[in-house]
Write a protein that holds these residues in place. Structure first.
Motif, PDB file in Angstrom:
ATOM      1  N   ARG A  68      16.785  71.241  60.114  1.00  0.00           N
ATOM      2  CA  ARG A  68      17.031  70.845  59.003  1.00  0.00           C
ATOM      3  C   ARG A  68      16.554  69.422  58.520  1.00  0.00           C
ATOM      4  O   ARG A  68      16.942  68.676  59.586  1.00  0.00           O
ATOM      5  N   ASN A  71      18.780  64.626  54.822  1.00  0.00           N
ATOM      6  CA  ASN A  71      19.066  64.266  53.321  1.00  0.00           C
ATOM      7  C   ASN A  71      19.778  62.873  53.299  1.00  0.00           C
ATOM      8  O   ASN A  71      20.456  62.715  52.156  1.00  0.00           O
ATOM      9  N   ARG A  75      24.788  62.366  53.258  1.00  0.00           N
ATOM     10  CA  ARG A  75      24.882  63.807  52.761  1.00  0.00           C
ATOM     11  C   ARG A  75      24.946  64.574  54.070  1.00  0.00           C
ATOM     12  O   ARG A  75      25.246  65.916  53.910  1.00  0.00           O
ATOM     13  N   ASP A  76      24.197  64.514  55.125  1.00  0.00           N
ATOM     14  CA  ASP A  76      24.160  65.413  56.148  1.00  0.00           C
ATOM     15  C   ASP A  76      25.620  65.493  56.851  1.00  0.00           C
ATOM     16  O   ASP A  76      25.946  66.677  57.153  1.00  0.00           O
ATOM     17  N   ASP A  79      27.354  67.701  54.165  1.00  0.00           N
ATOM     18  CA  ASP A  79      27.078  69.194  54.259  1.00  0.00           C
ATOM     19  C   ASP A  79      27.406  69.664  55.688  1.00  0.00           C
ATOM     20  O   ASP A  79      28.091  70.875  55.739  1.00  0.00           O
ATOM     21  N   TYR A 107      29.904  65.869  44.743  1.00  0.00           N
ATOM     22  CA  TYR A 107      28.717  66.183  45.678  1.00  0.00           C
ATOM     23  C   TYR A 107      28.312  67.653  45.702  1.00  0.00           C
ATOM     24  O   TYR A 107      29.455  68.430  46.105  1.00  0.00           O
ATOM     25  N   ASP A 108      27.253  67.954  44.946  1.00  0.00           N
ATOM     26  CA  ASP A 108      27.078  69.556  44.648  1.00  0.00           C
ATOM     27  C   ASP A 108      26.018  70.050  45.738  1.00  0.00           C
ATOM     28  O   ASP A 108      25.746  71.360  45.795  1.00  0.00           O
ATOM     29  N   GLY A 109      25.874  69.344  46.820  1.00  0.00           N
ATOM     30  CA  GLY A 109      24.775  69.641  47.922  1.00  0.00           C
ATOM     31  C   GLY A 109      23.290  69.686  47.669  1.00  0.00           C
ATOM     32  O   GLY A 109      22.543  70.048  48.595  1.00  0.00           O
ATOM     33  N   ARG A 110      23.033  69.358  46.363  1.00  0.00           N
ATOM     34  CA  ARG A 110      21.717  69.155  45.995  1.00  0.00           C
ATOM     35  C   ARG A 110      21.275  67.680  45.582  1.00  0.00           C
ATOM     36  O   ARG A 110      20.058  67.349  45.974  1.00  0.00           O
ATOM     37  N   ARG A 111      22.260  67.149  44.838  1.00  0.00           N
ATOM     38  CA  ARG A 111      21.772  66.026  44.115  1.00  0.00           C
ATOM     39  C   ARG A 111      22.761  64.689  45.002  1.00  0.00           C
ATOM     40  O   ARG A 111      23.671  65.163  45.615  1.00  0.00           O
TER      41      ARG A 111
END
Length: 144
Positions: A68, A71, A75-76, A79, A107-111
């Motif tokens: 992976r 990010n 964020r890592d 996640d 936090y939506d996992g994308r932005r």
């Protein structure tokens, strides 16, 4: 040259295949060192998650992060904590830290994470945290 560099970077940080002309052992050693460094950065942003996993932190993070691209450390960790929560293996300290973060930040996992409006509640692994007047309180600790 740029394409070869991109292949090497993909091998080192995103689990890509070994480019031709490179010895596997040194590239694997560099990949593992980068994972350890990345794990240390994530542990600085998520100290309770790392403490909750204890001696298993390094292996848990390396298994999760292998393949992976990063990010960013914040964020890592987020996640990873969510994945451990979904698997039912999130330690109590990590659940409390995740609940507190989710009470403060969206936090939506994308932005990128964004501050939540007041008041807000975060839940994870039985832990419940609430944000009121700019302060976060743990209302219920996680199951131990």
């Amino acid at each position: 040259m740029a394409a070869r560099q991109a292949e090497l970077v993909a091998t080192l940080v995103a689990g890509g295949p070994l480019p031709s002309g490179f010895a596997p052992a040194p590239v694997d050693a560099a990949r593992r060192a980068l994972l350890r460094k990345r794990g240390g950065d994530v542990a600085r942003h998520w100290p309770l998650l790392a403490a909750g996993l204890g001696a298993a932190w390094a292996a848990t993070f390396a298994d999760w992060a292998a393949g992976r691209p990063t990010n960013g450390s914040l964020r890592d960790g987020w996640d990873l904590a969510r994945e451990l929560r979904d698997r039912g293996t999130l330690p109590a300290l990590g659940a409390e830290e995740l609940a507190a973060r989710e009470a403060v930040t969206r936090y939506d996992g994308r932005r990128a994470p964004r501050p939540r409006r007041l008041p807000a509640v975060g839940r994870a692994g039985g832990a419940v945290a609430v944000q009121l007047a700019g302060r976060v309180r743990l209302l219920r600790p996680a199951r131990r």
